[in-house]
Design an enzyme around this catalytic site. Structure first.
Site, PDB file in Angstrom:
ATOM      1  N   HIS A  37      29.652  32.340  88.408  1.00 40.68           N
ATOM      2  CA  HIS A  37      29.022  33.627  88.153  1.00 40.68           C
ATOM      3  C   HIS A  37      29.826  34.635  88.990  1.00 40.68           C
ATOM      4  CE1 HIS A  37      26.482  34.024  91.682  1.00 40.68           C
ATOM      5  NE2 HIS A  37      26.389  32.810  91.879  1.00 40.68           N
ATOM      6  N   ASP A  81      29.363  32.329  97.287  1.00 35.47           N
ATOM      7  CA  ASP A  81      28.356  32.646  95.968  1.00 35.47           C
ATOM      8  C   ASP A  81      28.700  34.019  95.389  1.00 35.47           C
ATOM      9  OD1 ASP A  81      26.106  32.206  94.719  1.00 35.47           O
ATOM     10  OD2 ASP A  81      25.040  32.935  95.978  1.00 35.47           O
ATOM     11  N   GLU A 112      23.714  36.373  87.102  1.00 34.76           N
ATOM     12  CA  GLU A 112      22.929  35.225  87.604  1.00 34.76           C
ATOM     13  C   GLU A 112      22.124  35.493  88.653  1.00 34.76           C
ATOM     14  OE1 GLU A 112      22.222  31.547  90.161  1.00 34.76           O
ATOM     15  OE2 GLU A 112      23.314  33.379  91.056  1.00 34.76           O
ATOM     16  N   GLU A 113      22.358  36.308  89.735  1.00 33.98           N
ATOM     17  CA  GLU A 113      21.545  36.554  91.059  1.00 33.98           C
ATOM     18  C   GLU A 113      20.246  37.238  90.672  1.00 33.98           C
ATOM     19  OE1 GLU A 113      22.103  35.235  93.450  1.00 33.98           O
ATOM     20  OE2 GLU A 113      24.192  34.962  94.032  1.00 33.98           O
ATOM     21  N   GLU A 127      28.314  26.518  91.669  1.00 32.52           N
ATOM     22  CA  GLU A 127      27.778  26.877  92.729  1.00 32.52           C
ATOM     23  C   GLU A 127      28.298  26.422  93.814  1.00 32.52           C
ATOM     24  OE1 GLU A 127      25.227  29.446  93.098  1.00 32.52           O
ATOM     25  OE2 GLU A 127      25.578  29.924  91.110  1.00 32.52           O
ATOM     26  N   HIS A 165      23.690  34.589 100.655  1.00 32.71           N
ATOM     27  CA  HIS A 165      22.925  35.863 100.483  1.00 32.71           C
ATOM     28  C   HIS A 165      22.647  36.486 101.761  1.00 32.71           C
ATOM     29  CE1 HIS A 165      20.834  34.581  96.493  1.00 32.71           C
ATOM     30  NE2 HIS A 165      22.246  34.578  96.597  1.00 32.71           N
TER      31      HIS A 165
END
Length: 414
Positions: free
Chosen positions: A114, A143, A177-178, A202, A385
């Protein structure tokens, strides 16, 4: 004995890791040509990674996501792929990218990554890409921009090796995606059904592992309606929605189930607009994760049950549970891919751990479509994140070797 479809506990993960390891053949010699290609590409991987990380591409930043897509599309076109842009099915999101290479083998292989990150516009200026102490940092560095770059350079390696023993290789790059892949999950599921196997890029786990099971995810919302009033002159004529919401939030905290590893957490609260008015409305939102679909049904029922009992007279409560990602359970297809990946990694003297994750990902959609799926094939890193996100530079070569060899081992399978 049939494989369980219920949650994958930590004990089950450890047991699986041991059983798969026992089933592996004796360590083979590395494929010297592939390993050399992986080593050759280390610096180009870092160069492209810096280029992608230097573009703000939070999910809400459609321009930024599309800018990442343009860079990637140019790379794919240079590889001879047929490149298609697929608009998001929800507004104000970047477009998805689907690129396909055709070969002469049997297997149809889907790679998934992504382009969006969790970070807002302006984050790149605050934390530009850098390498320090063997770690690359910057927004989305692992990510999932690291996953994108690994996928691209695995395709570079296959081209340079003249390897075409696959029917098709498709790279699907998701734009949202997030936030649950609302604008792409139908595309992802449809693509999965057209392929024989899915490799999700991922991030690799910090222990140098793969993901063989994931929790599903849902978002909950609780809305309270009350009655506004002057907080100083006539507070008793109001019906405080914030107070009722506080009671509801405390009750929601009991909906998780430790034995089943189901989590329910309230994460945002909103009530009132000024300090001298009794709030007439209040809202809470939260996050739910579970290994089995039945738990989502149970929490939805329990949420509705809580709403029937109010603590502040003359207030009303409504609840909603919105499922985003289905669970990705352990199954025979994933176990087989895990064993193959472990054997390949052993060729270069490395060991893959096998883990379950509370984080949701697009692999849940591909697994739900019935296609054997394995996850966590991206660059190894941590701090996901957060401002501390990092990618291990020394993981690039072994991870690129793993992905390239995994495609090669799968491509000609009947």
């Amino acid at each position: 004995m049939p494989l369980p479809r219920n949650r994958l506990s930590r004990l089950a993960v450890a047991t699986l890791a041991a059983s798969v390891a026992l089933a592996l053949p004796a360590q083979a010699e590395p494929n010297a040509t592939v390993l050399k290609q992986a080593e050759t590409y280390k610096q180009p991987v870092l160069t492209l990674l810096e280029k992608l990380v230097s573009i703000d591409s939070g999910t809400a930043d459609a321009k930024g996501v599309d800018a990442v897509a343009e860079v990637v599309k140019a790379e794919l076109s240079a590889l001879g792929a047929k490149v298609e842009t697929v608009p998001s099915s929800v507004p104000d999101k970047g477009a998805n990218v689907v690129a396909t290479l055709s070969g002469s083998g049997n297997a149809r292989i889907l790679l998934v990554a992504h382009m969006d990150t969790v970070f807002p516009a302006g984050e790149v200026a605050k934390r530009p890409f850098k390498i320090e102490g063997g770690r690359a940092t910057g927004p989305g560095v692992m990510d999932d921009k690291g996953g994108i770059v690994l996928a691209l350079y695995a395709l570079h390696a296959l081209r340079d090796l003249g390897y075409t023993n696959y029917r098709t290789i498709t790279l699907l790059l998701n734009s949202n995606e997030e936030t649950g892949s609302a604008g792409s999950h139908e595309l992802i599921s449809a693509q999965a059904r057209q392929h024989d196997v899915v490799f999700n890029l991922e991030p690799g786990r910090p222990t140098d592992g793969l993901v063989i099971a994931r929790k599903g995810a849902a978002q909950l919302q609780v809305d309270v309606k009350g009655r506004g009033a002057h907080a100083g002159v006539a507070p008793d004529s109001g019906r405080n929605a914030a107070t009722e919401l506080a009671h509801q939030v405390l009750a929601i905290g009991s909906l998780g189930d430790r034995a089943k590893e189901t989590t329910v957490n309230v994460t945002t609260l909103k009530a009132g607009t000024v300090v001298n008015v009794i709030p007439d409305a209040a809202t809470a939102q939260g996050d739910m994760r579970a290994y089995v679909s039945e738990e989502f049904d149970r929490v939805e029922r329990d949420l509705s049950g809580l709403a029937k009992t109010t603590h502040v007279p003359d207030t009303s409560v409504t609840t909603k549970l919105t499922r985003t990602f289905p669970p990705m359970p352990r199954n025979a297809g994933t176990d087989g891919l895990a064993a193959k990946a472990q054997a390949i990694y052993a060729e270069i003297g490395r060991k893959l751990t096998l883990e379950s994750s509370g984080g949701a990902a697009d692999s849940s959609f591909t697994a739900a479509a019935g296609t054997p799926t394995i996850d966590g094939l991206g660059i190894v890193g941590g701090g996901i994140h957060s401002k501390d996100e990092y990618a291990e530079v020394e993981s690039i070569v072994p991870r690129l070797y793993l992905l390239t060899r995994l495609i090669m081992e799968t491509g000609g399978a009947n």
